[in-house]
Write a protein that holds these residues in place. Structure first.
Motif, short mmCIF file in Angstrom:
data_model
loop_
_atom_site.label_atom_id
_atom_site.label_comp_id
_atom_site.label_asym_id
_atom_site.label_seq_id
_atom_site.Cartn_x
_atom_site.Cartn_y
_atom_site.Cartn_z
N PHE A 163 -10.57 -20.06 55.84
CA PHE A 163 -11.09 -21.44 55.62
C PHE A 163 -9.77 -22.29 56.46
CE2 PHE A 163 -8.07 -20.86 52.29
CZ PHE A 163 -7.29 -22.09 52.28
N SER A 164 -10.64 -23.54 56.96
CA SER A 164 -9.86 -24.53 57.58
C SER A 164 -10.35 -26.07 57.18
CB SER A 164 -10.18 -24.65 59.22
OG SER A 164 -9.95 -23.43 59.68
N GLY A 165 -9.47 -26.85 57.05
CA GLY A 165 -9.83 -28.24 56.66
C GLY A 165 -8.81 -29.18 56.51
N PHE A 166 -9.03 -30.39 55.71
CA PHE A 166 -8.13 -31.44 55.63
C PHE A 166 -7.79 -31.42 54.15
CE2 PHE A 166 -11.47 -33.26 58.60
CZ PHE A 166 -11.00 -32.98 59.65
N ASN A 196 -5.80 -24.61 59.19
CA ASN A 196 -6.63 -23.99 60.37
C ASN A 196 -6.35 -22.51 59.95
OD1 ASN A 196 -7.82 -25.99 62.18
ND2 ASN A 196 -5.65 -26.44 62.43
N ASN A 197 -7.50 -21.73 59.73
CA ASN A 197 -7.53 -20.40 59.63
C ASN A 197 -6.52 -19.74 58.53
OD1 ASN A 197 -9.70 -19.89 61.59
ND2 ASN A 197 -8.28 -20.41 63.09
N ILE A 198 -6.86 -20.23 57.55
CA ILE A 198 -5.95 -19.64 56.35
C ILE A 198 -6.68 -18.71 55.58
CG2 ILE A 198 -4.44 -20.59 54.26
CD1 ILE A 198 -3.40 -21.58 56.84
N GLU A 202 -11.32 -30.96 51.98
CA GLU A 202 -12.47 -30.98 52.73
C GLU A 202 -12.52 -29.72 53.53
OE1 GLU A 202 -15.25 -33.69 55.57
OE2 GLU A 202 -13.20 -34.46 54.89
N ILE A 203 -13.61 -28.79 53.26
CA ILE A 203 -13.51 -27.68 54.14
C ILE A 203 -14.33 -28.27 55.60
CG2 ILE A 203 -14.87 -25.41 54.36
CD1 ILE A 203 -14.89 -25.36 51.33
N THR A 204 -13.89 -27.78 56.77
CA THR A 204 -14.41 -27.70 58.05
C THR A 204 -14.93 -26.56 58.35
OG1 THR A 204 -12.08 -27.50 59.01
CG2 THR A 204 -12.95 -29.87 58.63
N ASP A 205 -14.38 -25.52 57.96
CA ASP A 205 -14.82 -24.33 58.40
C ASP A 205 -14.42 -22.97 57.13
OD1 ASP A 205 -16.23 -22.35 59.97
OD2 ASP A 205 -14.28 -21.56 60.66
#
Length: 117
Positions: free
Chosen positions: A87-90, A39-41, A106-109
């Motif tokens: 970015f945030s993601g899995f 989250n938020n990197i 996978e990007i979520t934001d």
């Protein structure tokens, strides 16, 4: 009887719509599971001729052995070598037999980080 069926159906719908688990959108056909959520990197989009566009995080991430991420869903507007992003993601698992150039991601934001001068 009808009230009982309606109540049972309502309870089933309520419990089946839980958001406790992340919903994956990439790599399902390969049987990969999510190993880390980030989250938020902050990071930098980089172009690698063999792998395409990758994201190089500014910090070391848990379960990120290659140190760079291969996003399955990077939108074309972010495909700019050297672009600073948040970015945030899995992060998805990789298998021992694979020779990979980046971790499956996978990007979520995602958003562009403004250039501060």
């Amino acid at each position: 009887m009808m009230k009982y069926c309606s109540l049972l159906l309502s309870v089933l719908v309520l419990f089946s719509c839980s958001d406790d688990e992340p919903t994956a959108g990439c790599f399902q056909d390969e049987g990969r599971r999510i190993v880390t959520i980030v989250n938020n990197i902050n990071g930098t989009v980089i172009f690698n001729g063999d792998c395409g566009y990758l994201i190089d995080p500014d910090e070391r991430l848990d379960r990120n052995p290659t140190s760079v991420l291969f996003p399955c869903n990077l939108e074309i507007e972010f495909e700019v070598d050297g672009l600073k992003v948040n970015f945030s993601g899995f992060i998805y698992e990789s298998f021992e037999f694979e020779d990979i150039c980046a971790d499956f991601f996978e990007i979520t934001d995602i958003e562009i980080v403004p250039d501060v001068q």
